[in-house]
Design a protein around this motif. Sequence first.
Motif, PDB file in Angstrom:
ATOM      1  N   SER A  96       0.827  -1.207   0.000  1.00 10.90           N
ATOM      2  CA  SER A  96       0.000   0.000   0.000  1.00 10.90           C
ATOM      3  C   SER A  96       0.860   1.256   0.000  1.00 10.90           C
ATOM      4  CB  SER A  96      -0.935   0.012   1.218  1.00 10.90           C
ATOM      5  OG  SER A  96      -1.865  -1.039   1.117  1.00 10.90           O
ATOM      6  N   ALA A  97       1.960   1.237   0.745  1.00  9.81           N
ATOM      7  CA  ALA A  97       2.858   2.397   0.777  1.00  9.81           C
ATOM      8  C   ALA A  97       3.438   2.658  -0.608  1.00  9.81           C
ATOM      9  CB  ALA A  97       3.970   2.178   1.799  1.00  9.81           C
ATOM     10  N   ILE A  98       3.826   1.594  -1.304  1.00  8.39           N
ATOM     11  CA  ILE A  98       4.352   1.740  -2.661  1.00  8.39           C
ATOM     12  C   ILE A  98       3.291   2.363  -3.567  1.00  8.39           C
ATOM     13  CG2 ILE A  98       5.065   0.437  -4.726  1.00  8.39           C
ATOM     14  CD1 ILE A  98       6.490  -1.515  -2.714  1.00  8.39           C
ATOM     15  N   GLN A  99       2.062   1.875  -3.469  1.00 11.56           N
ATOM     16  CA  GLN A  99       0.977   2.422  -4.288  1.00 11.56           C
ATOM     17  C   GLN A  99       0.717   3.888  -3.950  1.00 11.56           C
ATOM     18  OE1 GLN A  99      -2.184  -0.340  -3.457  1.00 11.56           O
ATOM     19  NE2 GLN A  99      -1.169  -2.008  -4.540  1.00 11.56           N
ATOM     20  N   LEU A 100       0.685   4.225  -2.674  1.00 11.59           N
ATOM     21  CA  LEU A 100       0.442   5.615  -2.265  1.00 11.59           C
ATOM     22  C   LEU A 100       1.563   6.534  -2.751  1.00 11.59           C
ATOM     23  CD1 LEU A 100      -0.861   4.932   1.343  1.00 11.59           C
ATOM     24  CD2 LEU A 100      -2.206   5.888  -0.551  1.00 11.59           C
ATOM     25  N   LEU A 101       2.802   6.094  -2.593  1.00 15.59           N
ATOM     26  CA  LEU A 101       3.935   6.909  -3.037  1.00 15.59           C
ATOM     27  C   LEU A 101       3.924   7.099  -4.553  1.00 15.59           C
ATOM     28  CD1 LEU A 101       6.588   5.411  -0.637  1.00 15.59           C
ATOM     29  CD2 LEU A 101       5.926   7.826  -0.726  1.00 15.59           C
ATOM     30  N   GLY A 102       3.461   6.102  -5.274  1.00 17.38           N
ATOM     31  CA  GLY A 102       3.401   6.201  -6.720  1.00 17.38           C
ATOM     32  C   GLY A 102       2.231   7.009  -7.232  1.00 17.38           C
ATOM     33  N   LEU A 103       1.146   7.048  -6.460  1.00 16.55           N
ATOM     34  CA  LEU A 103      -0.084   7.670  -6.946  1.00 16.55           C
ATOM     35  C   LEU A 103      -0.393   9.037  -6.340  1.00 16.55           C
ATOM     36  CD1 LEU A 103      -2.219   4.422  -7.118  1.00 16.55           C
ATOM     37  CD2 LEU A 103      -1.285   5.727  -9.037  1.00 16.55           C
ATOM     38  N   ILE A 104       0.400   9.470  -5.378  1.00 20.93           N
ATOM     39  CA  ILE A 104       0.281  10.839  -4.860  1.00 20.93           C
ATOM     40  C   ILE A 104       1.529  11.562  -5.340  1.00 20.93           C
ATOM     41  CG2 ILE A 104       0.053  12.335  -2.849  1.00 20.93           C
ATOM     42  CD1 ILE A 104      -1.213   9.926  -1.365  1.00 20.93           C
ATOM     43  N   LYS A 105       1.335  12.428  -6.300  1.00 21.09           N
ATOM     44  CA  LYS A 105       2.449  12.978  -7.072  1.00 21.09           C
ATOM     45  C   LYS A 105       3.554  13.598  -6.225  1.00 21.09           C
ATOM     46  CE  LYS A 105       3.313  15.529 -11.274  1.00 21.09           C
ATOM     47  NZ  LYS A 105       2.692  16.215 -12.396  1.00 21.09           N
ATOM     48  N   ASN A 106       3.209  14.382  -5.214  1.00 25.53           N
ATOM     49  CA  ASN A 106       4.258  15.065  -4.448  1.00 25.53           C
ATOM     50  C   ASN A 106       4.533  14.437  -3.074  1.00 25.53           C
ATOM     51  OD1 ASN A 106       1.928  15.995  -3.115  1.00 25.53           O
ATOM     52  ND2 ASN A 106       2.779  18.037  -2.804  1.00 25.53           N
ATOM     53  N   LEU A 107       4.100  13.214  -2.880  1.00 22.93           N
ATOM     54  CA  LEU A 107       4.322  12.528  -1.605  1.00 22.93           C
ATOM     55  C   LEU A 107       5.742  11.959  -1.557  1.00 22.93           C
ATOM     56  CD1 LEU A 107       3.110  11.510   1.082  1.00 22.93           C
ATOM     57  CD2 LEU A 107       2.374   9.456  -0.157  1.00 22.93           C
ATOM     58  N   ASP A 108       6.456  12.250  -0.457  1.00 24.36           N
ATOM     59  CA  ASP A 108       7.843  11.804  -0.305  1.00 24.36           C
ATOM     60  C   ASP A 108       8.007  10.610   0.637  1.00 24.36           C
ATOM     61  OD1 ASP A 108       8.997  13.832  -1.988  1.00 24.36           O
ATOM     62  OD2 ASP A 108       8.580  15.267  -0.381  1.00 24.36           O
ATOM     63  N   TYR A 109       7.081  10.442   1.590  1.00 26.36           N
ATOM     64  CA  TYR A 109       7.167   9.290   2.492  1.00 26.36           C
ATOM     65  C   TYR A 109       5.804   8.959   3.078  1.00 26.36           C
ATOM     66  CZ  TYR A 109       7.083  12.501   6.523  1.00 26.36           C
ATOM     67  OH  TYR A 109       6.733  13.455   7.443  1.00 26.36           O
ATOM     68  N   VAL A 110       5.664   7.706   3.474  1.00 28.71           N
ATOM     69  CA  VAL A 110       4.463   7.212   4.157  1.00 28.71           C
ATOM     70  C   VAL A 110       4.931   6.609   5.468  1.00 28.71           C
ATOM     71  CG1 VAL A 110       2.600   5.500   4.128  1.00 28.71           C
ATOM     72  CG2 VAL A 110       3.237   6.677   2.013  1.00 28.71           C
ATOM     73  N   GLU A 111       4.226   6.940   6.516  1.00 27.19           N
ATOM     74  CA  GLU A 111       4.535   6.397   7.844  1.00 27.19           C
ATOM     75  C   GLU A 111       3.251   5.840   8.438  1.00 27.19           C
ATOM     76  OE1 GLU A 111       5.501   8.483  12.064  1.00 27.19           O
ATOM     77  OE2 GLU A 111       6.811   9.074  10.392  1.00 27.19           O
ATOM     78  N   VAL A 112       3.344   4.650   9.011  1.00 29.60           N
ATOM     79  CA  VAL A 112       2.211   4.034   9.704  1.00 29.60           C
ATOM     80  C   VAL A 112       2.688   3.730  11.111  1.00 29.60           C
ATOM     81  CG1 VAL A 112       0.546   2.139   9.727  1.00 29.60           C
ATOM     82  CG2 VAL A 112       1.447   2.954   7.537  1.00 29.60           C
ATOM     83  N   ASN A 113       1.920   4.176  12.106  1.00 29.32           N
ATOM     84  CA  ASN A 113       2.327   3.851  13.474  1.00 29.32           C
ATOM     85  C   ASN A 113       1.115   3.615  14.351  1.00 29.32           C
ATOM     86  OD1 ASN A 113       1.654   6.361  15.020  1.00 29.32           O
ATOM     87  ND2 ASN A 113       3.004   7.267  13.501  1.00 29.32           N
TER      88      ASN A 113
END
Length: 154
Positions: A96-113
């Motif tokens: 999901s992180a890979i998909q989010l990073l690929g599909l949100i144009k200016n997103l640089d990182y995803v964090e889940v905690n």
Amino acid sequence: MKRVAISLICMTLLIFGVTGCSQLSQEVKQTADDLYAAKVEFVGDNAAVYALIEKTGLGKIKDYTIQLETSQEPYGLIINVAEKEDSFNESDFAPSAIQLLGLIKNLDYVEVNNGDEQFKMSTEEASALIDENVKNLGESKDKLKSIIEELTNK
């Protein structure tokens, strides 16, 4: 007679195998179509980001909130998990992180905690995992489908 029975069993298994593969392929295509249609230009678009998170399935998270880090680069998406069914496992979040990073144009990182544990992935890490620039996923539906197939088969 025995050969006929064995031949029929083999053909039946082959047909079921092909049908199963075809169905999985159709599901991947539909997922890629849905995700590609939901791609987001800016991480600051709260409603669109939330909708995209829901489409990725993001592990087995039941209850979560999101926090968007948009005041300065690197731009981030933080997902605060209130409850998760199973253990906090990286393999639940990486696709999901890979998909989010690929599909949100200016997103640089995803964090889940969840307060105790944390998973974090940057565009560089995602790109290394798929052996190409993760941002290409937002530019090509076929590329997105290919990566979803790859992640599904792991």
